[in-house]
Enzyme design. Structure first.
Site, short mmCIF file in Angstrom:
data_model
loop_
_atom_site.label_atom_id
_atom_site.label_comp_id
_atom_site.label_asym_id
_atom_site.label_seq_id
_atom_site.Cartn_x
_atom_site.Cartn_y
_atom_site.Cartn_z
N LYS A 66 0.73 -1.06 0.12
CA LYS A 66 0.17 -0.01 0.18
C LYS A 66 0.89 1.11 -0.03
CE LYS A 66 -2.43 1.83 3.61
NZ LYS A 66 -3.57 1.95 4.21
N ARG A 109 -10.65 -2.00 6.68
CA ARG A 109 -9.53 -2.94 7.32
C ARG A 109 -9.33 -2.57 8.61
NH1 ARG A 109 -5.17 -0.20 8.72
NH2 ARG A 109 -3.22 -0.24 7.54
N GLN A 137 -12.86 7.77 10.75
CA GLN A 137 -12.79 6.49 10.91
C GLN A 137 -13.74 6.00 12.03
OE1 GLN A 137 -10.70 4.42 9.41
NE2 GLN A 137 -9.39 5.95 8.49
N ASN A 158 -15.69 12.72 22.85
CA ASN A 158 -14.59 13.22 21.84
C ASN A 158 -14.10 14.59 22.52
OD1 ASN A 158 -13.32 12.76 19.47
ND2 ASN A 158 -14.27 14.77 18.80
N ASP A 221 -1.01 5.11 15.60
CA ASP A 221 -0.25 4.16 14.46
C ASP A 221 1.08 4.96 14.07
OD1 ASP A 221 -1.24 6.54 13.57
OD2 ASP A 221 -2.42 5.58 11.73
P1 NAD Z 1 -9.73 12.46 12.05
O1 NAD Z 1 -8.73 13.51 11.73
O2 NAD Z 1 -11.15 12.34 11.00
O3 NAD Z 1 -10.41 12.65 13.55
C1 NAD Z 1 -9.44 12.63 14.75
C2 NAD Z 1 -9.88 12.22 15.80
O4 NAD Z 1 -9.06 12.50 16.94
C3 NAD Z 1 -11.03 13.24 16.35
O5 NAD Z 1 -12.06 12.44 17.19
C4 NAD Z 1 -10.36 14.24 17.24
O6 NAD Z 1 -11.46 14.90 18.27
C5 NAD Z 1 -9.44 13.50 17.97
N1 NAD Z 1 -8.57 14.29 18.62
C6 NAD Z 1 -7.83 15.03 18.06
N2 NAD Z 1 -6.88 15.64 18.84
C7 NAD Z 1 -7.31 15.11 20.05
C8 NAD Z 1 -6.49 15.46 21.19
N3 NAD Z 1 -5.41 15.94 21.64
N4 NAD Z 1 -7.14 14.42 22.42
C9 NAD Z 1 -8.26 13.45 22.00
N5 NAD Z 1 -8.48 13.34 20.97
C10 NAD Z 1 -8.16 14.09 19.61
O7 NAD Z 1 -9.00 11.13 12.11
P2 NAD Z 1 -9.48 9.54 11.78
O8 NAD Z 1 -9.36 9.31 10.10
O9 NAD Z 1 -10.89 9.37 12.34
O10 NAD Z 1 -8.26 8.71 12.31
C11 NAD Z 1 -8.10 8.77 13.91
C12 NAD Z 1 -6.66 8.12 14.24
O11 NAD Z 1 -6.70 6.74 13.59
C13 NAD Z 1 -5.59 8.67 13.39
O12 NAD Z 1 -4.41 8.92 14.19
C14 NAD Z 1 -5.01 7.81 12.25
O13 NAD Z 1 -3.92 8.10 11.91
C15 NAD Z 1 -5.58 6.49 12.93
N6 NAD Z 1 -5.62 5.25 12.05
C16 NAD Z 1 -5.09 4.24 12.72
C17 NAD Z 1 -5.41 2.95 11.68
C18 NAD Z 1 -4.83 1.74 12.16
O14 NAD Z 1 -4.68 0.85 11.47
N7 NAD Z 1 -4.42 1.47 13.35
C19 NAD Z 1 -5.97 3.09 10.44
C20 NAD Z 1 -6.41 4.59 10.05
C21 NAD Z 1 -6.35 5.56 10.92
#
Ligand code: NAD
Length: 320
Positions: A66, A109, A137, A158, A221
């Site tokens: 990817k 996924r 997500q 949140n 991540d």
């Molecule tokens: P997004 O930008 O749409 O949402 C971010 C979220 O984090 C929101 O709920 C926001 O309020 C919250 N947030 C931001 N700053 C914060 C803080 N200081 N304290 C607490 N909460 C806070 O992002 P998303 O697309 O929903 O992704 C969320 C996370 O998941 C990201 O870190 C992304 O990298 C991660 N992610 C992980 C995987 C995995 O496989 N583990 C896959 C995709 C995304």
């Protein structure tokens, strides 16, 4: 080779398809039938991140990568900031077999990974789902999670309260009551907690978590991100998709750096799937799944997407 455009993914793969693909590849990883290659990640400047997640799945007959990242200027151009494409190759010949839009697949996924953890680790009688995070997500996470237990209610918190309507709307779509709560109240009510934020400091504290809770910690991540107070991990049985990623870029990085957790105390969830580890051993145990996101997950769902797209006439064949 086959091209499955991003626009064809919507409605092609459902949560059950993704669950089956992810459960199988986690099992293969724990049997050493599949392994991830080192992740490449580069900062391009201006907040842009680009990288490659790749691996070989001998059991599933897949080799792939990817390629993608985060491009913060995209929103102004009417595009989403996260952009990715999955490329699949014939593992015997190296010939390119497919290019698949990876944006929606990434959400599916990732949600499937936490759903697999709930299926294998949460108490069977779990009734209340707690959601921490209300970003892009979170809706996918909630939809996949509710399929695993007979949840009767969703509670959510949140950091940015103005985003909470996403959780309320998704719960309504799923026919479940939703309540916005404090973190204390979330921990007191929830049997299963899904944490999916981009936070760099712990939101959920040890004092919030009651015995018997399962936590799917999905947001961390990257080095520096954090969602849980490390003390939670010392009290819990800790599981992950891949131990090497959990201790370097996953939630476990902090507890390991503080000497509170060792690699040996972290179990690959594939071992539970394969029956080599019992998983949860009592109703009072706290279980944590550190979902870091591995390339083999992307490859597994992309391969399934190609099969379904070909069946439905949605894949385009081109000669390279
Ligand atoms: P997004 O930008 O749409 O949402 C971010 C979220 O984090 C929101 O709920 C926001 O309020 C919250 N947030 C931001 N700053 C914060 C803080 N200081 N304290 C607490 N909460 C806070 O992002 P998303 O697309 O929903 O992704 C969320 C996370 O998941 C990201 O870190 C992304 O990298 C991660 N992610 C992980 C995987 C995995 O496989 N583990 C896959 C995709 C995304």
């Amino acid at each position: 080779m086959w091209i499955v455009p991003e626009a064809a993914i919507n409605g092609l793969l459902d949560h059950d398809d993704a669950f089956t693909a992810i459960e199988a590849v986690f099992g293969a990883m724990a049997r050493d039938d599949a392994y991830n290659f080192p992740v490449v990640r580069e900062a391009l400047g201006g907040g842009r991140q680009y990288g490659f997640k790749s691996g070989l799945d001998r059991a599933g007959g897949q080799l792939g990568v990817k390629a993608g990242g985060y491009f913060p200027g995209n929103a102004d151009k009417g595009m989403i900031n996260h952009q990715s494409t999955v490329f699949l190759f014939d593992p015997d010949t190296g010939v390119l077999q497919a290019a698949v839009g990876g944006n929606l697949l990434t959400a599916l996924r990732t949600a499937a990974a936490s759903a697999v953890s709930i299926a294998h680790l949460a108490r069977k009688d779990a009734k209340v789902l707690g959601m921490i995070g209300a970003g892009h997500q979170s809706a996918f996470q909630m939809r996949a999670a509710v399929r695993q237990r007979r949840f009767e209610k969703v509670v959510g918190w949140n950091y940015h309260p103005e985003m909470l309507p996403r959780l309320a709307d998704t719960a309504a779509e799923l026919g479940l009551p939703f309540e916005a709560v404090s973190l204390e109240e979330l921990g007191a009510q929830a049997d299963v907690i899904v944490s999916i934020t981009s936070s760099e400091a712990a939101s959920l504290m040890d004092a919030h978590v009651r015995p018997g809770t399962h936590i799917a910690c999905m947001g961390t991540d990257t080095k520096g991100k954090q969602e849980l107070e490390p003390a939670i991990l010392t009290r819990a049985a800790v599981f992950t998709d891949e131990v090497a990623q959990a201790v370097s870029i996953g939630e476990c990085q902090h507890a390991v750096a503080q000497g509170l957790l060792t690699d040996a105390a972290i179990t690959a969830i594939g071992a539970v799937i394969n029956g080599a580890h019992p998983g949860r051993t009592s109703d009072d145990q706290i279980t944590v799944f550190d979902g870091t996101g591995v390339g083999l997950q992307d490859i597994a769902v992309a391969a399934r997407a190609v099969d379904l797209a070909r069946e439905k006439g949605l894949a385009q064949e081109v000669a390279l």
